[in-house]
Scaffold this motif. Structure first.
Motif, PDB file in Angstrom:
ATOM      1  N   ILE A 199     -14.753   8.346 -21.987  1.00  0.00           N
ATOM      2  CA  ILE A 199     -14.481   7.682 -20.711  1.00  0.00           C
ATOM      3  C   ILE A 199     -14.269   8.739 -19.641  1.00  0.00           C
ATOM      4  N   GLY A 200     -14.317   8.297 -18.368  1.00  0.00           N
ATOM      5  CA  GLY A 200     -14.068   9.229 -17.270  1.00  0.00           C
ATOM      6  C   GLY A 200     -14.966  10.449 -17.327  1.00  0.00           C
ATOM      7  N   LYS A 201     -14.349  11.620 -17.323  1.00  0.00           N
ATOM      8  CA  LYS A 201     -15.091  12.872 -17.358  1.00  0.00           C
ATOM      9  C   LYS A 201     -15.352  13.370 -18.779  1.00  0.00           C
ATOM     10  N   GLY A 202     -15.042  12.539 -19.762  1.00  0.00           N
ATOM     11  CA  GLY A 202     -15.267  12.920 -21.148  1.00  0.00           C
ATOM     12  C   GLY A 202     -16.743  13.096 -21.464  1.00  0.00           C
ATOM     13  N   LYS A 203     -17.044  13.978 -22.419  1.00  0.00           N
ATOM     14  CA  LYS A 203     -18.421  14.242 -22.831  1.00  0.00           C
ATOM     15  C   LYS A 203     -18.532  14.114 -24.339  1.00  0.00           C
ATOM     16  N   GLU A 204     -19.628  13.515 -24.783  1.00  0.00           N
ATOM     17  CA  GLU A 204     -19.829  13.291 -26.213  1.00  0.00           C
ATOM     18  C   GLU A 204     -19.787  14.588 -27.002  1.00  0.00           C
ATOM     19  N   LYS A 205     -20.293  15.667 -26.430  1.00  0.00           N
ATOM     20  CA  LYS A 205     -20.353  16.938 -27.146  1.00  0.00           C
ATOM     21  C   LYS A 205     -18.964  17.478 -27.496  1.00  0.00           C
ATOM     22  N   ASP A 206     -17.944  16.981 -26.807  1.00  0.00           N
ATOM     23  CA  ASP A 206     -16.582  17.420 -27.100  1.00  0.00           C
ATOM     24  C   ASP A 206     -15.994  16.710 -28.320  1.00  0.00           C
ATOM     25  N   TYR A 207     -16.750  15.764 -28.907  1.00  0.00           N
ATOM     26  CA  TYR A 207     -16.253  14.973 -30.035  1.00  0.00           C
ATOM     27  C   TYR A 207     -17.225  14.924 -31.201  1.00  0.00           C
ATOM     28  N   THR A 257     -17.977   5.392 -32.488  1.00  0.00           N
ATOM     29  CA  THR A 257     -18.031   4.365 -33.520  1.00  0.00           C
ATOM     30  C   THR A 257     -17.066   3.238 -33.159  1.00  0.00           C
ATOM     31  N   GLY A 258     -17.282   2.066 -33.757  1.00  0.00           N
ATOM     32  CA  GLY A 258     -16.416   0.935 -33.453  1.00  0.00           C
ATOM     33  C   GLY A 258     -16.426   0.647 -31.968  1.00  0.00           C
ATOM     34  N   TYR A 259     -15.233   0.558 -31.370  1.00  0.00           N
ATOM     35  CA  TYR A 259     -15.107   0.401 -29.918  1.00  0.00           C
ATOM     36  C   TYR A 259     -14.758   1.713 -29.232  1.00  0.00           C
ATOM     37  N   SER A 260     -14.687   2.812 -29.977  1.00  0.00           N
ATOM     38  CA  SER A 260     -14.280   4.101 -29.411  1.00  0.00           C
ATOM     39  C   SER A 260     -15.420   4.730 -28.609  1.00  0.00           C
ATOM     40  N   ARG A 261     -15.072   5.423 -27.523  1.00  0.00           N
ATOM     41  CA  ARG A 261     -16.097   5.988 -26.646  1.00  0.00           C
ATOM     42  C   ARG A 261     -15.495   7.052 -25.733  1.00  0.00           C
ATOM     43  N   SER A 275     -11.511   7.256 -25.469  1.00  0.00           N
ATOM     44  CA  SER A 275     -10.791   6.064 -25.907  1.00  0.00           C
ATOM     45  C   SER A 275     -10.963   5.911 -27.423  1.00  0.00           C
ATOM     46  N   PHE A 276      -9.859   5.991 -28.142  1.00  0.00           N
ATOM     47  CA  PHE A 276      -9.875   5.795 -29.591  1.00  0.00           C
ATOM     48  C   PHE A 276      -9.458   4.365 -29.914  1.00  0.00           C
ATOM     49  N   TRP A 277     -10.306   3.670 -30.663  1.00  0.00           N
ATOM     50  CA  TRP A 277      -9.950   2.327 -31.123  1.00  0.00           C
ATOM     51  C   TRP A 277      -9.284   2.438 -32.491  1.00  0.00           C
TER      52      TRP A 277
END
Length: 503
Positions: free
Chosen positions: A159-167, A153-157, A71-73
């Motif tokens: 979600i679902g099956k997303g993984k932090e390492k992909d960003y 950062t901000g409200y971005s995160r 999710s991009f804010w």
């Protein structure tokens, strides 16, 4: 009887067949609908009263299977009643870090409202309330703006099956920001619009990488320009490290400028003249001496130490003990040592009073950060709630140190041979400029920036295949966030206006 009823109820449940859902459907059910807050406003830009719409929203990115994973804010400001809106310029804005939200450029330079901090860097921002003003130097008459907060950062995160390492990595970040920009452009029917990126600090690292990334992926998107504020493309010149010779070269003129500001050096000379003198000494004398190292004679060492004391305002004996190499954190502690004050890193004009006056580096953090951070955080949260009607179920993260701790700088896939080198996206910019002959660049540097020094910009842009006849370089008597200095806010806004309107 009560227990018997309970037993029968449990038996009923155990024999009841409920509809089964797939793992994918379960995952999708757990993802709440993307939130959107749309408000209309009116403001004065370049002397004109203009109506505009603010769209603060979540945008979901999907993977190859169509699952929402991030999710991009963003907050977009688009002018109302625009003829041929599809051809109106749009500028995408982000800050740096990695791990910083867009709050600084949003509330300090480009947004319709600005938070005011002490222009001369003498006073702390203190506690609330803070002053929020209309941005009379705003540029919405020339371009729409989209402020982007990268994942985490901000409200971005995720979600679902997303993984932090992909960003959370150099390449991963560029790909995700590119995906967001393409989606925003497509959703808003703006493929024919002139497109600009504006980044600060690591945001300039990102901008160069995104400029290259946008030209691939089967959806070639050519940019019209990049606005690089406190550029950080080649990290060899912006990493003060004991054995990094390049950094001693790139930081010295910035140290000289800062010493001049605090009246420790350059007496009787203008800032520009003293800086030019420092440039010439750095290239012609100091750089050869650094590479000569221990092969310098005693007379040569004494001569270099004399000149370094002249430019930095530091004691010659201290410079000799430092082997003619003064790290920036040590300079922060030593310049105003007699006054017991520590100067800022992001902006050398700022000063902090620390209890440990003999430490070799700042112990409270950066005065240029902690003396304005509370004002920016409070201003953004107040602005979102009271003017954009934003209501979210989680805090807005102006910064996230967790990202920096987990950040992946590796530029090639795991399993491939890789010999680490300093991050450098300047060649990406050079390649993009040579493929796109309309791409122009504005580089804005503060003289008192001791984290991404102005001389590093000159050093970086004199190599790396960059087409310099399409690069405008501007200087300001402030630091990393030069727009906190009122004269620089006015000058920077004017310089960007010129950049956006020139042929």
């Amino acid at each position: 009887m009560k227990n018997c009823f309970l037993f029968l109820y449990v038996l009923f449940l155990s024999n009841t067949v409920f509809p089964q859902t797939s793992e994918k459907q379960d995952s999708i059910k757990q993802i709440p609908p993307a939130k959107s807050f749309i408000t209309t406003h009116e403001g004065v830009f370049n002397g004109k009263t203009l109506a505009y719409t603010a769209t603060a929203k979540e945008t979901y990115l999907t993977n190859d299977k169509g699952d929402s994973v991030a999710s991009f804010w963003s907050v977009a400001y688009t002018l109302n009643n625009t003829k041929e809106v599809s051809k109106r310029p749009v500028t995408f804005v982000f800050n740096g870090g990695p791990g910083s939200a867009s709050v600084w450029l949003h509330m300090g330079l480009f947004g319709p409202k600005l938070v005011m901090v002490d222009s001369e860097a003498n006073k702390d921002d203190g506690a609330a309330p803070y002053l929020l003003k209309n941005n009379e130097y705003g540029l919405l008459d020339l371009t729409d703006f989209v402020f982007i907060d990268p994942v985490g950062t901000g409200y971005s995160r995720v979600i679902g099956k997303g993984k932090e390492k992909d960003y959370w990595g150099l390449k991963e970040d560029a790909k995700s920001v590119t995906a967001f920009i393409r989606k925003w452009i497509t959703d808003n029917k703006r493929w024919m619009s002139p497109k600009y990126l504006a980044g600060e600090s690591f945001g300039t690292t990102r901008a160069a990488a995104v400029a290259k990334e946008l030209e691939g992926g089967g959806q070639n998107m050519a940019l019209n320009g990049l606005i690089l504020i406190s550029q950080a493309l080649d990290y060899a010149g912006s990493t003060s490290d004991h054995y990094n010779i390049t950094s001693y070269i790139t930081y010295l003129p910035g140290m000289a400028a800062t010493a001049w500001y605090h009246k420790k050096a350059g007496a009787g000379k203008s800032l520009e003249d003293f800086v030019q003198e420092a440039r010439e000494f750095t290239y012609n004398t100091y750089t050869p001496a650094l590479y000569k190292g221990d092969l310098l004679s005693k007379a040569e060492r004494d001569n270099i130490a004399d000149k370094l004391a002249y430019f930095t305002g530091l004691d010659k004996a201290y410079i000799l003990k430092s082997n003619l190499r003064v790290l920036v954190p040590r300079f922060q502690k030593r310049l105003l040592y007699d006054e017991g004050l520590t100067i800022g890193r992001l902006d050398g004009r700022f000063m902090g009073d620390e209890s440990d006056n003999v430490a070799d580096r700042p112990t409270l953090g950066d005065p240029a950060s902690y003396r304005i951070g509370a004002a920016y955080t409070a201003a953004l949260n107040h602005y979102y709630a009271s003017m954009l009607n934003v209501e979210m179920d989680r805090p807005y993260l102006t910064s996230n140190s967790k990202i920096g701790q987990k950040w992946r700088w590796r530029t090639i896939p795991d399993g491939s041979y890789w010999e680490p080198t300093p991050v450098n996206t300047a060649p990406d910019l050079g390649e993009a400029m040579r493929r796109n002959t309309d791409l122009k660049v504005l580089v804005a540097s503060g003289y008192y920036d001791l984290i991404t020094p102005f001389f590093d910009a000159e050093y970086t842009f004199s190599r790396n295949g960059i087409v310099n006849d399409r690069v405008d370089v501007t200087y300001y008597e402030g630091g990393h966030m030069m727009y906190t200095h009122q004269p620089d806010l006015e000058k920077l806004s004017k310089d960007i206006r010129t950049f956006l309107t020139q042929n």
